[in-house]
Motif scaffolding. Structure first.
Motif, PDB file in Angstrom:
ATOM      1  N   PRO A  32       0.704  -1.421  -0.262  1.00  0.00           N
ATOM      2  CA  PRO A  32       0.306  -0.140   0.531  1.00  0.00           C
ATOM      3  C   PRO A  32       0.812   1.129   0.010  1.00  0.00           C
ATOM      4  O   PRO A  32       2.518   0.795   0.244  1.00  0.00           O
ATOM      5  N   TYR A  33      -0.097   2.460  -0.031  1.00  0.00           N
ATOM      6  CA  TYR A  33       1.364   4.015   0.374  1.00  0.00           C
ATOM      7  C   TYR A  33       1.297   3.779   2.014  1.00  0.00           C
ATOM      8  O   TYR A  33       0.839   4.002   1.629  1.00  0.00           O
TER       9      TYR A  33
ATOM     10  N   THR B 276       6.740  -4.263   3.799  1.00  0.00           N
ATOM     11  CA  THR B 276       6.057  -4.760   1.993  1.00  0.00           C
ATOM     12  C   THR B 276       6.382  -3.765   0.907  1.00  0.00           C
ATOM     13  O   THR B 276       6.206  -3.791  -0.012  1.00  0.00           O
ATOM     14  N   GLY B 277       7.076  -2.780   1.422  1.00  0.00           N
ATOM     15  CA  GLY B 277       7.619  -2.093   0.748  1.00  0.00           C
ATOM     16  C   GLY B 277       7.378  -0.761   1.477  1.00  0.00           C
ATOM     17  O   GLY B 277       6.706  -0.062   2.165  1.00  0.00           O
ATOM     18  N   GLY B 278       7.425   0.144   0.686  1.00  0.00           N
ATOM     19  CA  GLY B 278       6.563   1.826   0.872  1.00  0.00           C
ATOM     20  C   GLY B 278       7.642   3.140  -0.067  1.00  0.00           C
ATOM     21  O   GLY B 278       8.752   2.270  -0.448  1.00  0.00           O
ATOM     22  N   TYR B 279       7.822   3.732   0.595  1.00  0.00           N
ATOM     23  CA  TYR B 279       8.622   5.460   0.505  1.00  0.00           C
ATOM     24  C   TYR B 279       9.290   5.791   0.865  1.00  0.00           C
ATOM     25  O   TYR B 279       9.512   5.610   2.297  1.00  0.00           O
TER      26      TYR B 279
ATOM     27  N   TRP C  48       9.153   1.343  -3.481  1.00  0.00           N
ATOM     28  CA  TRP C  48       9.103   0.428  -4.443  1.00  0.00           C
ATOM     29  C   TRP C  48       8.475  -0.276  -3.524  1.00  0.00           C
ATOM     30  O   TRP C  48       7.558  -0.680  -2.356  1.00  0.00           O
ATOM     31  N   GLY C  49       7.691  -1.429  -3.977  1.00  0.00           N
ATOM     32  CA  GLY C  49       6.736  -2.472  -3.646  1.00  0.00           C
ATOM     33  C   GLY C  49       6.823  -3.693  -4.238  1.00  0.00           C
ATOM     34  O   GLY C  49       8.055  -4.341  -4.791  1.00  0.00           O
ATOM     35  N   ASN C  50       6.366  -4.708  -3.380  1.00  0.00           N
ATOM     36  CA  ASN C  50       6.643  -6.780  -3.326  1.00  0.00           C
ATOM     37  C   ASN C  50       5.965  -7.009  -4.813  1.00  0.00           C
ATOM     38  O   ASN C  50       5.555  -6.034  -5.581  1.00  0.00           O
ATOM     39  N   GLY C  51       6.131  -8.208  -4.659  1.00  0.00           N
ATOM     40  CA  GLY C  51       5.920  -8.948  -5.723  1.00  0.00           C
ATOM     41  C   GLY C  51       4.331  -8.795  -6.342  1.00  0.00           C
ATOM     42  O   GLY C  51       4.017  -9.288  -7.677  1.00  0.00           O
TER      43      GLY C  51
ATOM     44  N   SER D 209      -7.568   4.444  -1.773  1.00  0.00           N
ATOM     45  CA  SER D 209      -8.380   3.241  -1.379  1.00  0.00           C
ATOM     46  C   SER D 209      -7.449   1.812  -2.271  1.00  0.00           C
ATOM     47  O   SER D 209      -7.737   0.948  -1.939  1.00  0.00           O
ATOM     48  N   ASN D 210      -6.178   2.058  -1.604  1.00  0.00           N
ATOM     49  CA  ASN D 210      -4.910   0.979  -2.559  1.00  0.00           C
ATOM     50  C   ASN D 210      -4.974   0.753  -3.913  1.00  0.00           C
ATOM     51  O   ASN D 210      -5.273  -0.263  -3.585  1.00  0.00           O
TER      52      ASN D 210
END
Length: 207
Positions: A27-28, A34-37, A52-55, A168-169
């Protein structure tokens, strides 16, 4: 014995929680498991931004979250627009010229005569692929003094357009914000309006 069992149960619980987290798209959010900014300030008008975002995250989702974060930071720092710049323009490489300057701006930090757009870089392999986008951005206002054409985005426009998607993801569709071209002595225009197009065919009535 009981201690070992408790440790084993704890390990499995952590692994299960991790699996549950990584089973969803990123998500943002600020960078986490799990990633993010994440971002880093280079100077008063320049930031390094990364998302970056996960798979389970798509390239398009990561790109939209990256642009949204750039716009969010631009407004937080009191600016209206942002453009993506390569390391040479942000001071990481030896300067070679001037690009943009405005009040309180160290123009030696801006170089080159071309503008750049974000690049999405996929990494990893198999089921652990992740998509990442990172770049230096330069923020500016209407009082910026331009010496060449540059392409950038209107932060308020990006936030308005991508806001429903982010909140809203990714469930609410949103088109990618369109870039503007800023040119010395001219009002900003849509970048797409400057793309070449085929000449219109003339028609002769009565033939």
């Amino acid at each position: 014995m009981k201690s070992n069992i408790k440790k084993t149960v704890l390990v499995f619980a952590v692994l299960a929680a991790t699996a549950a987290l990584t089973g969803c798209a990123t998500p943002y959010q600020s960078e986490g498991l799990t990633g993010g900014y994440k971002d880093r300030q280079i100077d008063d008008q320049t930031l390094h931004v990364q998302f970056w975002g996960n798979g389970y995250s798509t390239q398009q989702a990561v790109h939209k979250y990256f642009l949204y974060r750039c716009a969010e930071l631009t407004q937080q720092h009191g600016f209206k627009y942002f453009m993506v710049v390569p390391p040479a323009m942000s001071g990481a490489l030896v300067p070679t010229g001037n690009l943009v300057r405005s009040s309180g701006f160290d123009h030696s930090m801006m170089q080159k005569t071309a503008y750049y757009v974000p690049i999405i870089i996929p990494s990893g392999g198999g089921g652990t692929n992740r998509h990442e986008e990172s770049a230096d951005i330069r923020m500016f206002n209407d009082d910026a003094v331009l010496t060449i054409k540059v392409a950038g985005w209107d932060a308020a426009e990006v936030i308005e357009q991508l806001g429903p998607y982010v909140s809203s993801n990714g469930k609410t569709p949103a088109d990618l914000p369109k870039a503007w071209v800023f040119e010395p002595g001219h009002s900003k225009v849509r970048a797409e309006d400057l793309l070449p197009s085929a000449p219109k065919k003339s028609t002769v009535s009565g033939t």
